[in-house]
Design a protein around this motif. Structure first.
Motif, PDB file in Angstrom:
ATOM      1  N   ALA A 159     -16.147 -17.796  -5.734  1.00 62.37           N
ATOM      2  CA  ALA A 159     -15.054 -18.680  -6.154  1.00 62.37           C
ATOM      3  C   ALA A 159     -13.897 -17.858  -6.706  1.00 62.37           C
ATOM      4  O   ALA A 159     -14.059 -16.703  -7.089  1.00 62.37           O
ATOM      5  N   GLY A 160     -12.741 -18.486  -6.763  1.00 64.65           N
ATOM      6  CA  GLY A 160     -11.621 -17.926  -7.497  1.00 64.65           C
ATOM      7  C   GLY A 160     -11.640 -18.471  -8.917  1.00 64.65           C
ATOM      8  O   GLY A 160     -12.361 -19.429  -9.219  1.00 64.65           O
ATOM      9  N   ALA A 161     -10.848 -17.865  -9.795  1.00 66.49           N
ATOM     10  CA  ALA A 161     -10.766 -18.336 -11.182  1.00 66.49           C
ATOM     11  C   ALA A 161      -9.333 -18.363 -11.699  1.00 66.49           C
ATOM     12  O   ALA A 161      -8.948 -19.290 -12.398  1.00 66.49           O
ATOM     13  N   ALA A 162      -8.536 -17.340 -11.368  1.00 62.88           N
ATOM     14  CA  ALA A 162      -7.162 -17.294 -11.873  1.00 62.88           C
ATOM     15  C   ALA A 162      -6.264 -16.508 -10.931  1.00 62.88           C
ATOM     16  O   ALA A 162      -6.692 -15.549 -10.284  1.00 62.88           O
ATOM     17  N   SER A 163      -5.012 -16.930 -10.889  1.00 66.04           N
ATOM     18  CA  SER A 163      -3.968 -16.233 -10.147  1.00 66.04           C
ATOM     19  C   SER A 163      -2.847 -15.887 -11.118  1.00 66.04           C
ATOM     20  O   SER A 163      -2.546 -16.649 -12.039  1.00 66.04           O
ATOM     21  N   GLY A 164      -2.222 -14.725 -10.903  1.00 63.89           N
ATOM     22  CA  GLY A 164      -1.090 -14.333 -11.734  1.00 63.89           C
ATOM     23  C   GLY A 164      -1.520 -13.728 -13.052  1.00 63.89           C
ATOM     24  O   GLY A 164      -2.686 -13.427 -13.285  1.00 63.89           O
ATOM     25  N   GLY A 165      -0.531 -13.527 -13.939  1.00 61.26           N
ATOM     26  CA  GLY A 165      -0.847 -13.009 -15.268  1.00 61.26           C
ATOM     27  C   GLY A 165      -1.033 -11.519 -15.329  1.00 61.26           C
ATOM     28  O   GLY A 165      -1.862 -11.036 -16.106  1.00 61.26           O
ATOM     29  N   ALA A 166      -0.277 -10.756 -14.537  1.00 59.10           N
ATOM     30  CA  ALA A 166      -0.332  -9.285 -14.604  1.00 59.10           C
ATOM     31  C   ALA A 166       1.084  -8.734 -14.468  1.00 59.10           C
ATOM     32  O   ALA A 166       1.836  -9.151 -13.575  1.00 59.10           O
TER      33      ALA A 166
END
Length: 387
Positions: free
Chosen positions: A147-154
């Protein structure tokens, strides 16, 4: 699950005698004895086969039973908020039922992968590049992305006097850990700016893999010129140490690979392949709790979400963050169960260019079948595994 074997069968014996003729009594006794012997042998064979099959069925059932314990890894980062609230609010434990949930907090991906491969944990939230590296090194035997959990934030945050990429020559930057997702992103981006970097810290721009908390202190003390960091650490350097954003990684993703401009995988959920094969029910339960946590993050008002995430972060990392740091961090992240599989060939190539992994076929790295069963939707594996 293997079901018990059935052993149907019947024995038919033709008389083979002309009508009206009596069979001698001695012969009757002999044939009767023969029939009993055949029937007895048949019963013995069936009984033996059934007895032999029963342990196999029992073993097969035991091999795919729920685990007594699930050992789960994650980081004390806002990019791991799905894990933070999934654990803190009990979403995952509730779905696991009788399976005990144990957790371990890591600083960065390579350390989590080492623990996963050693059997110290069974599943972990992690950045994509360490997962890719493990899959490549093990020739596809170690992990599955479920699964995915998060995108972005870097972001790459630097001293205010650094205005452009040209100002980075001779400077020293940090990343959370060699081979981690932000480390690879930094090295790949510098390469596109014409800089040469080495995994030993040399090159035209020095990169020192450093624990996030130490990065903040070193930057505050003037010993680092910048760092490529996940949230909340990028926000902490900006708001608490006077750094400025030179690169927001979302600006490097135009949507051509993922279909979602500005989105790129920051955090995914992976599981040890052997554990998944032995305990599919436990993996499904983990996914149900995970999906519930993502839904909560997306449905909850900003103020309540910030409060809950901060409380969970304090539990995991030992310290809560200033409100402005939490607020800025959460605004930079999209929480999603989609791992954005279309990005993974590029992420592999970035790792190759950075010198932290080798070129390889990553077909089979995804197993999204159970995720799609749980959500009732069709999250794409982009041709790199099960859906």
């Amino acid at each position: 699950m293997t079901s018990p074997n059935d052993f149907p069968g019947s024995t038919r014996i033709a008389a083979g005698q002309p009508a009206g003729r009596k069979r001698p009594s001695g012969l009757k006794i002999g044939i009767a004895a023969g029939i009993l012997a055949v029937l007895g042998a048949g019963v013995a064979v069936a009984t033996t086969a059934a007895n032999n099959a029963a342990p196999e069925s029992a073993n097969a059932a035991a091999a795919t039973s729920p685990a007594t314990e699930l050992k789960l890894g994650y980081f004390g980062n806002i990019t791991h908020a799905t894990a933070l609230v999934g654990v803190q609010k009990g979403f995952i434990a509730k779905e696991l039922g009788g399976t005990k949930l144990s957790t371990q907090v890591f600083n960065a991906g390579p350390a989590a992968i080492e623990a996963l491969n050693a059997g110290a944990i069974d599943a972990t939230y992690i950045g994509p590049n360490p997962a890719i590296n493990s899959f490549v090194k093990s020739k596809g035997e170690s992990i599955s992305i479920i699964a995915g959990a998060a995108s972005g934030g870097a972001q790459l945050v630097v001293k205010p006097e650094i205005k452009t990429a040209a100002d980075l020559k001779g400077k020293t930057l940090a990343s959370p850990q060699l081979g981690g997702t932000q480390d690879v992103a930094l090295r790949a981006w510098l390469g596109k700016q014409g800089y040469k970097t080495n995994t030993d810290g040399g090159g035209e721009v020095a990169i020192n893999p450093t624990e996030n908390a130490q990065t903040l202190k070193l930057f505050q003390n003037g010993k680092l010129d910048g760092a490529w960091l996940p949230e909340p650490w990028a926000s902490r350097l900006v708001l608490q140490a006077g750094a400025k954003v030179l690169v927001d990684e979302k600006d490097l993703w135009d949507g051509s690979l993922t279909g979602k401009p500005g989105e790129f995988p920051t955090t995914i959920l992976i599981v040890n392949k052997k554990f998944a094969a032995e305990h599919p029910q436990t993996v499904e339960a983990l996914l149900k709790g995970h999906v519930e946590a993502v839904k909560w993050l997306n449905d909850t008002p900003a103020a309540e979400k910030a409060t809950e995430v901060n409380a969970a972060l304090k539990e995991a990392a030992g310290k809560a963050l200033p409100q402005e740091v939490i607020d800025r961090s959460l605004k930079n992240i999209v929480f999603t169960v989609d791992p954005l599989a279309g990005a993974f060939k590029k992420l592999l190539q970035d790792g190759v260019d950075a010198g932290t992994t080798k070129q390889a076929d990553i077909n089979g790295i995804f197993d999204l079948a159970k995720l799609n069963e749980v959500t009732g939707e069709k999250t794409s594996a982009a041709g790199l595994g099960k859906e």
